[in-house]
Design a protein around this motif. Structure first.
Motif, PDB file in Angstrom:
ATOM      1  N   ASP A 241       8.555   5.273  -3.884  1.00 40.80           N
ATOM      2  CA  ASP A 241       9.209   5.574  -5.278  1.00 40.80           C
ATOM      3  C   ASP A 241       9.193   4.027  -6.202  1.00 40.80           C
ATOM      4  OD1 ASP A 241      11.023   4.500  -3.517  1.00 40.80           O
ATOM      5  OD2 ASP A 241      12.639   5.133  -5.014  1.00 40.80           O
TER       6      ASP A 241
ATOM      7  N   ASP B 299       1.036   0.241 -13.073  1.00 39.86           N
ATOM      8  CA  ASP B 299       1.891   0.357 -11.867  1.00 39.86           C
ATOM      9  C   ASP B 299       3.076  -0.808 -12.036  1.00 39.86           C
ATOM     10  OD1 ASP B 299      -0.170  -2.082 -11.436  1.00 39.86           O
ATOM     11  OD2 ASP B 299       1.597  -2.729  -9.938  1.00 39.86           O
TER      12      ASP B 299
ATOM     13  N   ARG C 202       0.744  -1.337  -0.108  1.00 39.30           N
ATOM     14  CA  ARG C 202      -0.310   0.072  -0.128  1.00 39.30           C
ATOM     15  C   ARG C 202       0.692   1.276   0.061  1.00 39.30           C
ATOM     16  NH1 ARG C 202      -3.283  -3.237   0.107  1.00 39.30           N
ATOM     17  NH2 ARG C 202      -4.944  -3.926   1.576  1.00 39.30           N
ATOM     18  N   SER C 203       2.164   1.210   0.145  1.00 37.67           N
ATOM     19  CA  SER C 203       3.137   2.301   0.498  1.00 37.67           C
ATOM     20  C   SER C 203       2.896   3.220  -1.031  1.00 37.67           C
ATOM     21  CB  SER C 203       4.539   1.809   0.439  1.00 37.67           C
ATOM     22  OG  SER C 203       5.056   1.465  -0.843  1.00 37.67           O
ATOM     23  N   GLU C 204       3.183   4.588  -0.766  1.00 33.48           N
ATOM     24  CA  GLU C 204       3.290   5.452  -1.855  1.00 33.48           C
ATOM     25  C   GLU C 204       4.688   5.530  -2.228  1.00 33.48           C
ATOM     26  OE1 GLU C 204      -0.518   5.383  -2.127  1.00 33.48           O
ATOM     27  OE2 GLU C 204       0.763   6.651  -3.357  1.00 33.48           O
TER      28      GLU C 204
END
Ligand code: SDX
Length: 370
Positions: free
Chosen positions: A111, A197, A107-109
């Motif tokens: 890089d 993604d 779920r991390s934003e």
């Protein structure tokens, strides 16, 4: 509009990541010769080089190594899935699915490279769990105090590997990290160019790499050597294979028209590892196939490629043959993500055309009249 099947000789982007000299058989990562990197560098340093474009300082490398080591563990869900499917599933299908699960869990934003680091760190853990489950061996937890390759072999074997075995795997993985615009890297770029993604991109890369014309050739090449059984059978086997229109697996390349430099380095390691009778015999057979294959195909620029000896090296190190493409993927994930990162800096949706050769203006016929 010109039709170029297989996009042969078509450039899709400019790159400063990898240069291949197909005529002279040379390969460079960020300007450094693969021979120098194989002699003096290591997995973590070359991964850093490909992602960040420069060799790290001691401090940068130490930081980077711990970032990788911290990410090696896999979730309960992924572990359960691997244990459930390892005894029947194709390892590349299991890897493709578990990378997809990683994407769902992440779920991390973070890089792109941060996510690439997670995948790079976790894939060896998944590969080891596949093999250990199949052999009814206990899962070996990753050890953050070990280097990437040392830990990979530790999780596969359940004991610390020798420094020389660690070195062989380390260099073998470096050799597989990138290769410019190969089919699986192209697959990653197509997905990335729609602004999807990075996990989806890597799933596409794994899917493309699985094929026997690409990353699947390493296990096919070893299968050939095993089918041949003795060096005396080589000539007949090769002649039969070629005269029946089949391909010598581990031979030929779209870009190299001479020996793949990676095959040269892997051959040396295969020789170094030829300690027990079986590996020694397989190595002798491989040598004969190389010699006869070049005699017949060399004049057409068809020579051994990276997959010709890599399978023998991985087999000698204790990996199951059908895991070899996953080992290839465990290194190539670095090249895939480095190229996606570079492409997205000047993104353009990848959308070629097709030359229409069908009918036009046909009248619709109701089904009663067909
Ligand atoms: C990898 O692109 C990359 O950089 C890939 C890679 C990477 O690091 O990412 O280097 C990794 O995938 C290495 C390649 C592994 N694949 C194999 O070893 C499978 C066997 N090799 C071939 O299928 C073939 O050589 C390819 C797919 C690798 C390249 O094929 P091309 O450039 O599309 O050439 P082609 O298939 O059109 O073949 C041209 C001619 C044909 O003969 P004709 O139809 O013109 O008479 O060469 C012949 C082919 O039959 N040929 C072979 C052969 N490879 C090509 N004949 C016998 N044995 C072979 N191995």
């Amino acid at each position: 509009m010109e039709l170029r099947k297989g996009l042969e000789d078509i450039a899709i982007k400019e790159t400063s990541i990898t240069y291949i000299d197909g005529e002279l058989g040379r390969l460079y990562y960020r300007g450094y010769s693969i021979f120098d990197l194989a002699s003096f560098s290591n997995f973590e340093e070359v991964a850093y080089l490909l992602w960040y474009g420069k060799l790290p300082t001691r401090h940068e490398l130490d930081d980077f190594k711990s970032r990788l080591a911290e990410e090696r563990s896999i979730s309960e869900d992924i572990s359960t899935f691997v244990k459930r499917t390892a005894k029947f599933g194709n390892p590349m299908d299991i890897l493709r699915t578990t990378v997809s699960m990683m994407g769902l869990e992440d779920r991390s934003e973070g890089d792109l490279i941060g996510k690439a680091i997670k995948m790079t760190a976790k894939i060896p853990t998944i590969i080891s769990l596949i093999q250990r489950t199949r052999r009814n061996q206990e899962f070996v937890e990753p050890d953050p105090s070990l280097s990437h390759s040392e830990n990979f072999l530790y999780m596969i074997r359940g004991e610390r590997p020798s420094p020389s075995d660690t070195r062989v795997l380390d260099v073998s993985l470096m050799l597989h990290m990138d290769h410019e615009m190969n089919a699986s890297t192209m697959a990653c770029l197509v997905v990335a160019s729609t602004l999807s993604d990075i996990y989806s991109s890597v799933v596409a890369g794994i899917s493309a790499l699985k094929g026997p014309l690409h990353g699947g050739a390493n296990s096919e090449a070893l299968k050939q050597f095993m089918e041949i059984e003795t060096p005396d059978n080589v000539e007949k086997y090769v002649m039969n294979k070629l005269s029946s229109g089949q391909r010598l697996m581990g031979f030929g390349h779209r870009i190299y028209k001479t020996m793949d430099p990676r095959a040269k380095i892997l051959k040396e390691y295969a020789n170094q590892l030829s300690k027990n009778e079986e590996i020694k015999r397989l190595f002798e057979i491989a040598n004969r196939v190389e010699e006869i294959g070049i005699k017949i195909l060399g004049k057409r620029g068809i020579y051994p490629n990276v997959d010709f000896y890599s399978g023998l090296v991985f087999y000698a190190m204790g990996f199951d043959p059908d895991l070899f493409p996953t080992i290839f993927a465990s290194a190539r994930v670095i090249g895939w993500t480095a190229h996606v990162d570079e492409y997205l800096k000047d993104n353009k949706l990848i959308r070629p055309k097709a030359i229409y050769v069908g009918d036009l203006g046909k009248r619709y016929v109701p089904i009663e009249e067909r």
